[in-house]
Write a protein that holds these residues in place. Structure first.
Motif, short mmCIF file in Angstrom:
data_model
loop_
_atom_site.label_atom_id
_atom_site.label_comp_id
_atom_site.label_asym_id
_atom_site.label_seq_id
_atom_site.Cartn_x
_atom_site.Cartn_y
_atom_site.Cartn_z
N LEU A 6 0.98 -1.23 -0.26
CA LEU A 6 0.03 0.03 0.13
C LEU A 6 0.93 1.37 0.05
N CYS A 31 -2.56 7.18 -4.65
CA CYS A 31 -2.87 6.09 -3.93
C CYS A 31 -2.82 4.99 -4.66
N TYR A 36 -2.92 0.38 -4.02
CA TYR A 36 -2.40 -1.00 -3.21
C TYR A 36 -2.86 -2.21 -4.11
N LEU A 95 -4.03 -5.61 1.10
CA LEU A 95 -4.10 -4.25 1.97
C LEU A 95 -4.85 -3.60 0.90
N LYS A 96 -5.72 -2.75 1.44
CA LYS A 96 -6.48 -1.74 0.93
C LYS A 96 -6.71 -0.58 1.69
N LEU A 118 -6.71 1.93 7.04
CA LEU A 118 -5.93 0.97 6.48
C LEU A 118 -6.62 -0.42 6.54
N THR A 134 3.86 -0.84 3.75
CA THR A 134 3.20 0.22 3.42
C THR A 134 3.84 1.33 3.60
#
Length: 271
Positions: A7, A23, A25, A29-30, A46, A61
């Protein structure tokens, strides 16, 4: 390098309001769409879509704040670490804070279940004028026997590079085979919390105000704090339940927002 979840997001300041400009991902992970609990400061959640971390999982991340951006980040739910048979679960988080940016990061607790092995590392690159606020809570998960501390070990590292120089290195290592209840370990407590505030606003006067406020913390916890070599505050909390640590973190977070930014408190929990 293969990741179970990756992410990346970038926050920028535009016309007095912070927005997510970029952004990305993939995997487990979203990231939710930003929620504006404050009119100009977005809150991002997250998300781990797999329900829990298992053997061999690796997550990365990256959060980037450009000059003047103010971002609040949390997670959708607790980080659950299940049995790891061969390879420990690994989680790497990096934050890049440009001039006068602010990152408030309060993930939900890490819950380590029986036979869990977990390594997490957070690296922060920040400027002298930026602010980093971070809370981390570790709790023992349920086991069939009913015993606590059935996980194998947890290793958590925090590195803060301040104007490109490593100024704070925190290393927490909990290994249950050495015994967790004695002196210099958990000392009869079950839950552990760390809160880091690194900011140019952390003056001596503000620290004195914090010391006065700390007298109102619940007596059921054991708490201590120290001052690092850069402007800031490091707080440790031992408790018997997650809620007790979250309550203290909320009090400190509210105090910091009011004293440093003249902002109203926000409530991040999802329940």
């Amino acid at each position: 390098m293969s990741w179970s979840g990756l992410l990346q997001c970038t926050a920028v300041e535009k016309n007095g309001r912070t927005v997510i400009s970029d952004c990305y991902y993939e995997g487990a992970l979203k990231l939710t769409r930003p929620v504006y609990l404050h009119p100009s400061q977005p809150t991002i959640y997250l998300i781990h879509v797999g329900g829990g971390y298992v053997d061999g999982d690796r997550y990365k991340t990256e959060i980037m704040l450009q000059e003047g951006a103010h971002l609040i980040a949390t997670t959708q739910s607790a980080t659950k670490i299940y049995k790891t048979v061969k390879v420990p679960v690994q989680q790497y988080t990096s934050a890049y804070l440009d001039d006068q940016s602010v990152l408030e990061f309060f993930p939900d607790p890490v819950i380590a279940y029986e036979k869990a092995q977990f390594y997490q590392e957070m690296t922060v690159y920040m400027k002298e004028s930026s602010t980093f606020i971070y809370g981390d809570i570790i709790t023992p998960g349920w086991s069939e026997s009913g015993e606590l501390f059935r996980y194998d070990w947890i290793r958590s590292k925090l590195k803060i590079y301040y104007e490109d120089n490593l100024k704070l290195f925190d290393h927490l290592y909990l290994e249950t085979s050495t015994g967790m209840t004695g002196i210099f370990q958990m000392e009869g407590y079950t839950h552990f919390g760390s809160l880091f505030v690194i900011s140019p606003f952390m003056t001596q006067d503000l620290l004195q105000k914090f010391e006065s406020m700390a007298a109102r913390f619940p007596a059921s916890v054991h708490l201590g704090w120290s001052i690092p070599m850069i402007p800031g505050l490091v707080i440790r909390v031992l408790a018997h339940e997650t809620h007790a640590i979250e309550t203290i973190f909320q009090m400190i977070h509210q105090f910091i927002r009011e004293e440093c930014f003249q902002e109203e408190p926000i409530f991040l929990r999802k329940y």
